[in-house]
Design a protein around this motif. Sequence first.
Motif, PDB file in Angstrom:
ATOM      1  N   GLU A  32     -20.191  10.005  -0.545  1.00 36.99           N
ATOM      2  CA  GLU A  32     -21.336  10.824  -0.940  1.00 36.99           C
ATOM      3  C   GLU A  32     -22.528  10.619  -0.013  1.00 36.99           C
ATOM      4  OE1 GLU A  32     -21.690  13.280  -3.510  1.00 36.99           O
ATOM      5  OE2 GLU A  32     -19.532  13.117  -3.160  1.00 36.99           O
ATOM      6  N   LEU A 135     -19.950   9.622  -9.924  1.00 32.73           N
ATOM      7  CA  LEU A 135     -20.417  10.986  -9.649  1.00 32.73           C
ATOM      8  C   LEU A 135     -21.440  11.420 -10.699  1.00 32.73           C
ATOM      9  CD1 LEU A 135     -17.174  12.757  -8.354  1.00 32.73           C
ATOM     10  CD2 LEU A 135     -19.089  11.819  -7.022  1.00 32.73           C
ATOM     11  N   TYR A 140     -23.753  14.628 -10.709  1.00 32.61           N
ATOM     12  CA  TYR A 140     -22.700  15.614 -10.971  1.00 32.61           C
ATOM     13  C   TYR A 140     -22.526  15.766 -12.478  1.00 32.61           C
ATOM     14  CZ  TYR A 140     -20.854  15.465  -6.138  1.00 32.61           C
ATOM     15  OH  TYR A 140     -20.691  15.555  -4.789  1.00 32.61           O
ATOM     16  N   GLU A 147     -19.532  23.745 -12.467  1.00 32.85           N
ATOM     17  CA  GLU A 147     -19.816  22.339 -12.188  1.00 32.85           C
ATOM     18  C   GLU A 147     -18.535  21.503 -12.277  1.00 32.85           C
ATOM     19  OE1 GLU A 147     -22.562  21.620 -15.363  1.00 32.85           O
ATOM     20  OE2 GLU A 147     -24.309  21.943 -14.086  1.00 32.85           O
ATOM     21  N   MET A 151     -16.923  18.995  -9.463  1.00 34.78           N
ATOM     22  CA  MET A 151     -16.754  17.569  -9.767  1.00 34.78           C
ATOM     23  C   MET A 151     -15.290  17.143  -9.651  1.00 34.78           C
ATOM     24  SD  MET A 151     -18.353  15.464 -12.913  1.00 34.78           S
ATOM     25  CE  MET A 151     -18.252  13.688 -12.992  1.00 34.78           C
ATOM     26  N   ARG A 154     -14.246  16.842  -6.013  1.00 32.51           N
ATOM     27  CA  ARG A 154     -14.746  15.611  -5.376  1.00 32.51           C
ATOM     28  C   ARG A 154     -13.953  14.392  -5.830  1.00 32.51           C
ATOM     29  NH1 ARG A 154     -15.861  14.773  -1.163  1.00 32.51           N
ATOM     30  NH2 ARG A 154     -17.308  13.058  -1.404  1.00 32.51           N
TER      31      ARG A 154
END
Length: 166
Positions: A32, A135, A140, A147, A151, A154
Motif C-alpha cells: 500500500e 486494509l 478500505y 468498495e 477491497m 487488493r
Amino acid sequence: MLYTDNRQDKLKVTEKFIDKLSEVCSFTLKEEELDKEYQISLLFVDNDKIKEINKETRGINKETDVLSFPMLDYEDKKVYKNMYKGYEFDETYMDGNELVLGDMVLSLEKALEQSLEYNHSYEREVSYLIVHSILHLLGYDHMEDSEKIIMRKREEEILNKLEIIR
C-alpha cells in the motif's frame, strides 16, 4: 511494529506464528506504499470475547472473525494506493516516529472454523483476516458493492504476492 496480546487459550500462539503475521502486516503496508514506521496492536481472542466486543462496539450480538479499529481519519473514505507516500501525518497520529494505525481483534477460534469451512489452511485464513483488517485500518471498506470489489481485489493481490493461496 506489530504488538500482540493473546487473551485466548483455545489455539496455541507461537513466536513463529507472530513472526509470520508481522511479515504479513509489513508486506501489506509496503504494498500500500506506506513509507513510515507503524504501530498496530493485535489482540487474539476466542469467539465469546469477540462476540462481546462486537456487541459493545457495533451493537451486533454475534461472533465475527476480525474487528478493526482505525486510528486515522479519512475525509472521503476513499483510499488509493500511494496516498501515504511522503504524506506528513499530524502528531495526533504519531507515537515518536511511528504512525499509529489502530487495533485489530482476531478470533483465532473463528479463523480455524472458517479455514475448515473454506477448505484451506489455518495460516491462509489468519493471513487473509490480517490483510483484510489492515486494509480497514487504511480506510478500505466493503459496505457498498463497488468498495467490496476494490477491497477483495487488493486482498487477493497481496495474498498472491505473499504466495498464500487457497
